[in-house]
Design an enzyme around this catalytic site. Structure first.
Site, PDB file in Angstrom:
ATOM      1  CB  VAL A 304      -0.954   0.004   1.218  1.00  0.00           C
ATOM      2  CG1 VAL A 304      -1.672   1.345   1.340  1.00  0.00           C
ATOM      3  CG2 VAL A 304      -1.954  -1.128   1.097  1.00  0.00           C
ATOM      4  CB  ALA A 305       3.674   2.285   2.180  1.00  0.00           C
ATOM      5  CG  ASP A 351      -1.024  30.720 -39.945  1.00  0.00           C
ATOM      6  OD1 ASP A 351      -0.485  31.056 -38.876  1.00  0.00           O
ATOM      7  OD2 ASP A 351      -2.242  30.527 -40.064  1.00  0.00           O
ATOM      8  CG  ASN A 734       6.822   4.884  -2.722  1.00  0.00           C
ATOM      9  OD1 ASN A 734       6.785   5.594  -1.720  1.00  0.00           O
ATOM     10  ND2 ASN A 734       5.864   4.879  -3.633  1.00  0.00           N
ATOM     11  CD  GLU A 737       8.285   4.610   2.272  1.00  0.00           C
ATOM     12  OE1 GLU A 737       7.354   3.786   2.077  1.00  0.00           O
ATOM     13  OE2 GLU A 737       8.125   5.844   2.202  1.00  0.00           O
ATOM     14  CG  ASN A 773       1.631   5.992   1.550  1.00  0.00           C
ATOM     15  OD1 ASN A 773       2.341   6.214   0.589  1.00  0.00           O
ATOM     16  ND2 ASN A 773       0.325   5.811   1.455  1.00  0.00           N
ATOM     17  CB  THR A 776       6.476  11.386   2.973  1.00  0.00           C
ATOM     18  OG1 THR A 776       6.137  10.011   2.768  1.00  0.00           O
ATOM     19  CG2 THR A 776       7.049  11.567   4.367  1.00  0.00           C
ATOM     20  CG  ASP A 777       4.309   8.630  -0.644  1.00  0.00           C
ATOM     21  OD1 ASP A 777       5.385   9.188  -0.409  1.00  0.00           O
ATOM     22  OD2 ASP A 777       4.207   7.432  -0.934  1.00  0.00           O
TER      23      ASP A 777
END
Length: 935
Positions: A304-305, A351, A734, A737, A773, A776-777
């Site tokens: 998930v993280a 043009d 990620n 981690e 998560n 920070t995410d």
């Protein structure tokens, strides 16, 4: 003829019956049924009908409700698996001798709720931004209201409105034709018929098939030739198109190629991370004493993280917000993925008129067949040169613009009056409320010149007996009128167009009120004058007429044997800032090529004025004569193409794309649609462009300005940089981690077997991973999408067209930072464990280091772009908020719930000491990547 007579008879018999279809009614009967007139509705009646009928738009597929968006945040497979794992942990804890684990389960659910709410906010904002963009893209329609012509949003068109349509216009609703002039419509979107069909006001039989209803224009089709006025009979879902949409349902909007790439990227990364997590779970299960349920919980929590499942949504939101930024800079993005494509453009084929120039045409000079050059001041003759010398050339005074000046002449001489009147009457501009004119800027200039000279120049279409519209292939336009103030009887054909086309169809000339032969000497004078005008960057049109014509003659006959009236030259100065924008594009590795319908001389003059290399000019005729291989060589060596038709632009585009370039192409006409549709970035003009061109494009310039193209490319590059930044940030954090848990499990069992012999001994707990998560995410990653452009965004070459978000440099950065984060994180963890002998203290130190390191990473990921740490206040606020939340967790009773302890100065010293090698690693990686992956 028999079928037409039958249709008329049926229409007369059915005029009072309500069951007769619109296409079988006479136009007046249709107006009577609708309670309307040829002058259109008044404002009050239009407003009332809009309130009764509703907006003129197809019923969209029901948008995603906020509740559905919220529920979707908790239905992903990994989230559901984590729910199962938390439930399993709780259930096992209820067994005799086991810790129930209520706290951990509750915290996991709360953090999942927090993550879900954040994801909901992201998705909801993305939906709202996209909806706003769709609303901004609503086209206009030209209607008669109370006898005046005005532009209104197409969604406000109602039954009874009289719509005014010309070549290039999209038909806003089903409408019964009242008048038509050589009108043809492309109905392929409705009937599948690829050939444009003729349209006329005559009724057709009641049982005529849809494709044969020539008296009706249908919503969703486009006028490709001529013009028409029609009364609206059905809007929205009551149209033929609405009926089809109702039967088939609304198709879901297709994902853009870039969104597909990002989604595929996220899935591939997810698969790789899940595979690694399964390996971690196996190692923990077989090589350590960790409880199997804890192993499962850690594995799912890591998934998930670590899996960037929200990446597509964040990218979509960033692109949508970027589109709004471009809108503020007068660039309406119709295709979301083009925001990303703009950053890869390395060729602009543009043009001239309105894009490089101001699109503010003014007739400044006229030439008459008696060899007089007339300088016009606001349209009136204010400076007149006498006939040229015997050599047939234009006088030196006229060439240098310092001819003798006479008093303004409100009543121009008959020859000049005939020339200016021809330009005003052979013209399709429309006068709107307030006296403004709507139409092609060249035609507006001709009308203005005649009006300023005191001429009526009536352009009422009702005065015309016949019209042959302008096309890029013919390069001329003709109308037939009853009378014209020049020698000869009516009806009279008035013709205007490219000088060479007009002169080639003339055999006579009007001099001193008399018609005389057009000799070779006079033809030579015309050519010399055209060249002189063009060298002065004037656009030149020729004018002629033919008395006593047969209005029913074919086009070729009608436009033959003409009497030449003279030339009008108009100026369109270069836009302010265009030269600088061209230089900026060149510095950015973007080549600018001009493709115009003007003469080579005019094209060269304007190109040099705006800084485009014009040493060689290639004409459309020369392009047509080249094979693909030769053209492929020429397009890379030539920056100016003159006298080009739309089909030549398509060939130029394909030649550049075959050479590997990413091409942005501008256009405004109906026939420009193929080039715009096939370009990597199709750019239509919002002011003078036709609706067909706008519909085929990716970007619509509301100000028709080349400077906006430059700005859009810069914005596109900046937006792509931001996407690459937060992808780099998310994946490097990620990856770190995952590596921390994997290597920490192995090293912990080897270095501290007595500590990791416990069934619950972990480097970092599942709850801490989820919190990490969340803080920070979440907001920090999203705030990276609001970063300003770097100063060098237009001083580096374009991104290769096949380069995705993860280029080699970004992959190297992700892996390098992941390794640095792992090494420093595990280093401080094991140091803290050895010094304190307390696993919880060591876990808290690692937990805090990862939070603070990843927040610092938001700045280090920006080093590549040389951005000041203070340049993004949103990012500073997001980092500050995340850090504050973490401190609240550490120093309040919440710490007990998360199984962490408050850190003292000593422990903070350990955390700070780990930053030294981590920051050094960040700076060294940027320095190394600058040298390894320099463009």
């Amino acid at each position: 003829m028999h079928e037409q007579a039958t249709a008329h008879r049926e229409a007369e018999e059915a005029s009072g019956r309500e069951d007769v279809p619109w296409h079988a009614l006479e136009g007046e009967a249709a107006l009577e049924r609708l309670g309307a007139s040829r002058d259109g509705l008044n404002d009050d009646d239009a407003a009332r009908r809009l309130d009764e009928e509703g907006p003129n738009e197809l019923a969209d597929e029901e948008g995603v409700s906020p509740l559905s968006l919220l529920v979707s945040q908790f239905t992903g497979p990994l989230i559901l698996l984590l729910f199962v794992a938390a439930g399993l942990s709780l259930a096992v804890g209820l067994l005799p001798g086991r810790d129930p684990g209520y706290t951990d389960a509750a915290l996991i659910l709360l953090i999942l709720l927090g993550n879900g709410l954040f994801g909901f906010v992201q998705d909801y904002r993305a939906e709202q931004a996209l909806a706003a963009l769709r609303e901004m893209a609503t086209p206009d329609a030209t209607v008669r209201r109370g006898g005046s012509i005005r532009a209104v949003p197409a969604t406000e068109v109602v039954p009874g409105d009289v719509v005014v349509l010309e070549a290039g216009d999209a038909v806003p609703a089903d409408a019964r034709i009242l008048t038509a002039a050589d009108c043809r419509a492309d109905e392929s979107t409705l009937t599948g018929e690829s050939v444009p069909v003729d349209k006329a006001a005559d009724p057709v039989e009641s049982d005529a098939a849809l494709a044969d209803r020539s008296s009706v224009l249908h919503a969703g089709t486009t006028v490709v030739r001529g013009r028409a006025e029609a009364v609206v009979v059905a809007t929205a879902m009551d149209t033929e198109l609405g009926g089809i949409a109702d039967q088939l349902g609304q198709a879901r909007q297709r994902e853009t190629p870039f969104e597909i790439e990002v989604d595929r990227l996220g899935r591939r990364i997810g698969v790789g991370i899940v595979a690694l997590i399964l390996l971690i779970a196996a190692v923990q299960l077989f090589l350590t004493a960790t409880d199997p349920v804890v192993v499962l919980l850690v594995a799912v929590t890591l998934a998930v993280a670590a899996v960037p499942e929200g990446l597509p949504a964040v990218v979509t939101l960033t692109l949508a917000l970027g589109s709004r930024t471009l809108m503020e800079r007068n660039a309406l993005v119709r295709n979301l993925a083009v925001v990303e494509s703009l950053g890869a453009v390395d060729y602009i084929v543009t043009d001239k008129t309105g894009t490089l120039t101001e699109n503010r045409m003014t007739v400044t000079r006229a030439w008459l067949p008696d060899d007089r050059t007339v300088e016009l001041d606001g349209g009136a003759a204010s400076a007149v040169t006498p006939p040229a010398s015997e050599n047939g050339g234009v006088s030196a005074a006229a060439e240098h613009g310092d001819a003798s000046v006479s008093e303004p002449n409100p009543d121009p001489d008959p020859a000049l009056a005939a020339l200016l009147s021809c330009g005003a009457r052979c013209n399709d501009t429309k006068e709107l409320d307030g006296g403004d004119h709507r139409g092609d800027p060249t035609e507006v200039a001709l009308v203005t010149a005649a009006a300023d000279a005191g001429l009526d120049g009536s352009r009422d279409p009702g005065d015309r007996l016949r019209e042959v519209p302008f096309t890029s292939e013919r390069k001329r336009m003709s109308v037939v009128v009853d009378d014209f103030d020049a020698p000869g009887d009516g009806p009279v054909a008035l013709v205007k167009g490219a000088p060479e086309e007009i002169v080639a169809r003339c055999d006579r000339v009007l001099v001193d009120g008399e018609i005389e032969p057009l000799t070779d000497e006079r033809r030579g004078r015309v050519e010399t004058t055209v060249a002189t005008f063009a060298d002065d960057a004037l656009r030149v049109l020729g004018f002629a007429y033919a008395p006593a014509v047969d209005p029913d003659a074919d086009d070729e006959t009608l436009e033959s044997g003409l009497v030449f009236l003279g030339l009008q030259g108009m100026t369109d100065p270069a836009r302010e800032g265009v030269a600088e924008a061209v230089t900026d594009c060149r510095d950015a590795g973007v080549q600018v090529t001009m493709a115009t319908g003007d003469t080579p001389r005019t094209a060269r003059a304007i190109a040099r004025e705006v800084g485009i290399d014009a040493d060689s000019v290639v004409t459309g005729t020369e392009v047509a004569a080249m094979d693909d291989a030769e053209l492929g060589r020429v397009v890379e060596e030539t920056n100016v193409f003159a006298r080009v038709a739309p089909e030549h632009k398509v060939r130029i585009l394909r030649a550049l794309q075959d050479a590997g370039y990413t091409v942005a192409m501008t256009g405004d006409g109906v026939n420009d649609a193929p080039a715009l549709g096939n370009a990597d970035v199709g750019i239509a003009m919002g002011d003078r462009g036709t609706q067909v061109a706008q519909g085929a494009s990716d970007v619509v310039l509301r100000d028709d300005n080349f400077v906006t193209i430059r700005d859009a490319i810069a914005e596109g590059r900046g937006i792509f940089d931001n996407i690459r930044k937060f992808v780099n940030y998310l994946l490097s954090a990620n990856a770190g981690e995952v590596f921390v848990v994997f290597l920490g499990t192995l090293l912990g069992a080897a270095l501290f077997p007595e500590v990791f012999a416990s069934e619950s001994a972990l480097v970092i707990t599942p709850v801490a991973l989820l919190w990490l998560n969340l803080v920070t995410d979440g907001f920090p990653a999203l705030a990276l999408g609001a970063d300003p452009k770097s100063d060098d965004v237009m001083h580096r070459p374009p991104r290769p067209r096949d380069e995705g978000v993860l280029d080699r440099r970004t992959v190297a950065s992700i892996l390098g930072i992941g390794v640095a984060l792992t090494a420093t994180g595990l280093g401080v963890f094991f140091y803290a464990l050895s010094r304190s002998g307390d696993l919880v203290v060591a876990q808290t130190v690692l937990f805090t280091f990862l939070v603070t390191a990843e927040l610092v990473r938001t700045q280090s990921v920006r080093l590549r772009y040389r951005l000041s740490p203070l340049s993004n206040p949103w990012l500073l606020g997001a980092v500050g908020l995340s850090l504050a939340l973490h401190l609240v967790l550490l120093y309040t009773p919440v710490a007990d719930l998360f199984g962490v302890v408050p850190l003292g100065l000593t422990e903070w010293g350990w955390v700070a000491s780990a930053f030294v090698p981590f920051l050094v690693a960040n700076v060294c990686l940027v320095w190394l990547n600058d040298r390894l992956f320099a463009p």
